[in-house]
Structures are given as structure tokens and as C-alpha cells.
Design a protein around this motif. Structure first.
Motif, PDB file in Angstrom:
ATOM      1  N   PRO A 241       0.835  -1.211   0.000  1.00 43.78           N
ATOM      2  CA  PRO A 241       0.000   0.000   0.000  1.00 43.78           C
ATOM      3  C   PRO A 241       0.869   1.260   0.000  1.00 43.78           C
ATOM      4  CG  PRO A 241       0.000  -1.022   2.170  1.00 43.78           C
ATOM      5  CD  PRO A 241       0.762  -1.936   1.256  1.00 43.78           C
ATOM      6  N   ASP A 242       0.326   2.313  -0.551  1.00 41.76           N
ATOM      7  CA  ASP A 242       0.997   3.610  -0.533  1.00 41.76           C
ATOM      8  C   ASP A 242       1.111   4.041   0.931  1.00 41.76           C
ATOM      9  OD1 ASP A 242       1.686   6.309  -0.628  1.00 41.76           O
ATOM     10  OD2 ASP A 242       0.421   6.717  -2.360  1.00 41.76           O
ATOM     11  N   PRO A 243       2.302   4.366   1.416  1.00 44.07           N
ATOM     12  CA  PRO A 243       2.470   4.751   2.828  1.00 44.07           C
ATOM     13  C   PRO A 243       1.564   5.900   3.267  1.00 44.07           C
ATOM     14  CG  PRO A 243       4.609   4.480   1.788  1.00 44.07           C
ATOM     15  CD  PRO A 243       3.578   4.388   0.702  1.00 44.07           C
ATOM     16  N   GLU A 244       1.185   6.769   2.328  1.00 46.61           N
ATOM     17  CA  GLU A 244       0.321   7.902   2.670  1.00 46.61           C
ATOM     18  C   GLU A 244      -1.075   7.473   3.093  1.00 46.61           C
ATOM     19  OE1 GLU A 244       0.376  10.825  -0.422  1.00 46.61           O
ATOM     20  OE2 GLU A 244       2.561  10.916  -0.423  1.00 46.61           O
ATOM     21  N   VAL A 245      -1.486   6.248   2.718  1.00 39.66           N
ATOM     22  CA  VAL A 245      -2.833   5.797   3.067  1.00 39.66           C
ATOM     23  C   VAL A 245      -3.018   5.717   4.586  1.00 39.66           C
ATOM     24  CG1 VAL A 245      -2.463   3.287   3.044  1.00 39.66           C
ATOM     25  CG2 VAL A 245      -4.653   4.213   2.343  1.00 39.66           C
ATOM     26  N   PHE A 246      -1.929   5.523   5.304  1.00 40.74           N
ATOM     27  CA  PHE A 246      -2.018   5.424   6.762  1.00 40.74           C
ATOM     28  C   PHE A 246      -2.140   6.791   7.435  1.00 40.74           C
ATOM     29  CE2 PHE A 246       0.254   1.624   5.298  1.00 40.74           C
ATOM     30  CZ  PHE A 246      -0.649   0.667   5.724  1.00 40.74           C
ATOM     31  N   LEU A 247      -2.011   7.860   6.654  1.00 42.69           N
ATOM     32  CA  LEU A 247      -2.133   9.216   7.180  1.00 42.69           C
ATOM     33  C   LEU A 247      -3.516   9.815   6.950  1.00 42.69           C
ATOM     34  CD1 LEU A 247       1.297  10.588   5.885  1.00 42.69           C
ATOM     35  CD2 LEU A 247       0.779   9.578   8.122  1.00 42.69           C
ATOM     36  N   ILE A 248      -4.344   9.130   6.146  1.00 41.29           N
ATOM     37  CA  ILE A 248      -5.680   9.635   5.822  1.00 41.29           C
ATOM     38  C   ILE A 248      -6.577   9.491   7.051  1.00 41.29           C
ATOM     39  CG2 ILE A 248      -7.727   9.284   4.379  1.00 41.29           C
ATOM     40  CD1 ILE A 248      -5.818   8.122   2.237  1.00 41.29           C
ATOM     41  N   PRO A 249      -7.285  10.550   7.449  1.00 42.55           N
ATOM     42  CA  PRO A 249      -8.214  10.427   8.585  1.00 42.55           C
ATOM     43  C   PRO A 249      -9.285   9.381   8.286  1.00 42.55           C
ATOM     44  CG  PRO A 249      -7.936  12.731   7.948  1.00 42.55           C
ATOM     45  CD  PRO A 249      -7.264  11.901   6.899  1.00 42.55           C
ATOM     46  N   LEU A 250      -9.586   8.547   9.263  1.00 44.00           N
ATOM     47  CA  LEU A 250     -10.580   7.490   9.092  1.00 44.00           C
ATOM     48  C   LEU A 250     -11.955   8.040   9.448  1.00 44.00           C
ATOM     49  CD1 LEU A 250      -8.614   4.520  10.688  1.00 44.00           C
ATOM     50  CD2 LEU A 250      -8.730   5.191   8.283  1.00 44.00           C
TER      51      LEU A 250
ATOM     52  N   LEU B 223      -3.317  -7.394   1.763  1.00 42.00           N
ATOM     53  CA  LEU B 223      -4.064  -7.223   3.011  1.00 42.00           C
ATOM     54  C   LEU B 223      -3.148  -7.354   4.228  1.00 42.00           C
ATOM     55  CD1 LEU B 223      -7.341  -9.145   2.145  1.00 42.00           C
ATOM     56  CD2 LEU B 223      -7.149  -6.703   2.684  1.00 42.00           C
ATOM     57  N   ARG B 224      -2.178  -8.244   4.153  1.00 40.01           N
ATOM     58  CA  ARG B 224      -1.242  -8.391   5.271  1.00 40.01           C
ATOM     59  C   ARG B 224      -0.403  -7.126   5.422  1.00 40.01           C
ATOM     60  NH1 ARG B 224       0.399 -12.743   8.736  1.00 40.01           N
ATOM     61  NH2 ARG B 224       1.628 -11.680  10.299  1.00 40.01           N
ATOM     62  N   ALA B 225       0.027  -6.561   4.286  1.00 35.06           N
ATOM     63  CA  ALA B 225       0.813  -5.319   4.336  1.00 35.06           C
ATOM     64  C   ALA B 225      -0.013  -4.182   4.920  1.00 35.06           C
ATOM     65  CB  ALA B 225       1.325  -4.966   2.943  1.00 35.06           C
ATOM     66  N   VAL B 226      -1.297  -4.094   4.548  1.00 35.32           N
ATOM     67  CA  VAL B 226      -2.174  -3.052   5.094  1.00 35.32           C
ATOM     68  C   VAL B 226      -2.359  -3.282   6.598  1.00 35.32           C
ATOM     69  CG1 VAL B 226      -4.498  -2.086   5.095  1.00 35.32           C
ATOM     70  CG2 VAL B 226      -3.372  -2.598   2.927  1.00 35.32           C
ATOM     71  N   SER B 227      -2.622  -4.526   6.981  1.00 34.34           N
ATOM     72  CA  SER B 227      -2.862  -4.789   8.406  1.00 34.34           C
ATOM     73  C   SER B 227      -1.593  -4.580   9.232  1.00 34.34           C
ATOM     74  CB  SER B 227      -3.414  -6.198   8.614  1.00 34.34           C
ATOM     75  OG  SER B 227      -2.482  -7.184   8.266  1.00 34.34           O
ATOM     76  N   ASP B 228      -0.444  -4.941   8.692  1.00 36.80           N
ATOM     77  CA  ASP B 228       0.816  -4.712   9.430  1.00 36.80           C
ATOM     78  C   ASP B 228       1.087  -3.214   9.565  1.00 36.80           C
ATOM     79  OD1 ASP B 228       1.206  -7.422   9.741  1.00 36.80           O
ATOM     80  OD2 ASP B 228       2.732  -7.578   8.166  1.00 36.80           O
ATOM     81  N   GLY B 229       0.753  -2.438   8.534  1.00 37.84           N
ATOM     82  CA  GLY B 229       0.962  -0.990   8.587  1.00 37.84           C
ATOM     83  C   GLY B 229       0.035  -0.296   9.563  1.00 37.84           C
ATOM     84  N   TYR B 230      -1.148  -0.879   9.770  1.00 32.05           N
ATOM     85  CA  TYR B 230      -2.141  -0.276  10.661  1.00 32.05           C
ATOM     86  C   TYR B 230      -1.934  -0.721  12.108  1.00 32.05           C
ATOM     87  CZ  TYR B 230      -6.599   0.685  12.914  1.00 32.05           C
ATOM     88  OH  TYR B 230      -7.568   1.119  13.780  1.00 32.05           O
TER      89      TYR B 230
END
Length: 93
Positions: A39-48, A85-92
Motif C-alpha cells: 500500500p501507498d504509505p500515505e494511506v495510513f495518514l488519511i483520517p478514518l 491485506l497483510r501489508a495493510v494490516s501490518d501498517g495499521y
């Protein structure tokens, strides 16, 4: 939240809003040249934030390698591989 129990015993929960923001399709990634198994690292900075766009209306298996998600706004083009999905979950988590 999408809850996943991995084969290695790890259990993760991923907010639907994060999954929608991390959609791996070419349209959401800005073209095929931006496609990646990470995933693009910036996705983890987007307000949920909750919205119709972030509601899941359907989930379908794609072979043995992932899922596709239909969203409340009609978007349904991304294939979320298990690796992605694993990369997204590990990043979160």
C-alpha cells in the motif's frame, strides 16, 4: 472492521475506511504505473471517517489469492490479495 486470522496465528482488524483508502485498483492508485503489492504509505495518514463510500456491500473470493470488495458508492474494482491485506494490516496494527 475486517477481521483476519492469519495462518501464523496473528489476528488483525482493519477498518473499512482504511481498506477503501488503500484500494489497490489502477483507478484509485492513479494508473497502472503506480500499482504495487504494497500500500501507498500515505494511506495510513488519511483520517478514518465513516461515509457511504466506506460501507462494504459485498465481498467475493478471487481464486485462492485474495478478495474483491464492493463498496457503498458502487466501486468494486480492486483485488485485495492476501499479501496486500497483510501489508495493510501490518501498517495499521
Amino acid at each position: 472492521m475486517l477481521k483476519i486470522s492469519w495462518n501464523d496465528g496473528v489476528e488483525n482488524s482493519i477498518p473499512f475506511t482504511l481498506l477503501r483508502g488503500a484500494c489497490p485498483c489502477a483507478q484509485c492508485r492513479g494508473g497502472h504505473e503506480n500499482m504495487s503489492s504494497e500500500p501507498d504509505p500515505e494511506v495510513f495518514l488519511i483520517p478514518l471517517m465513516d461515509s457511504k463510500e466506506n460501507e462494504i456491500t459485498d465481498v467475493q473470493a478471487v481464486g485462492n489469492y485474495g478478495i474483491t470488495i464492493a463498496w457503498g458508492d458502487g466501486h468494486k474494482f480492486g483485488i485485495y490479495t492476501w499479501e496486500y491485506l497483510r501489508a495493510v494490516s501490518d501498517g495499521y496494527n
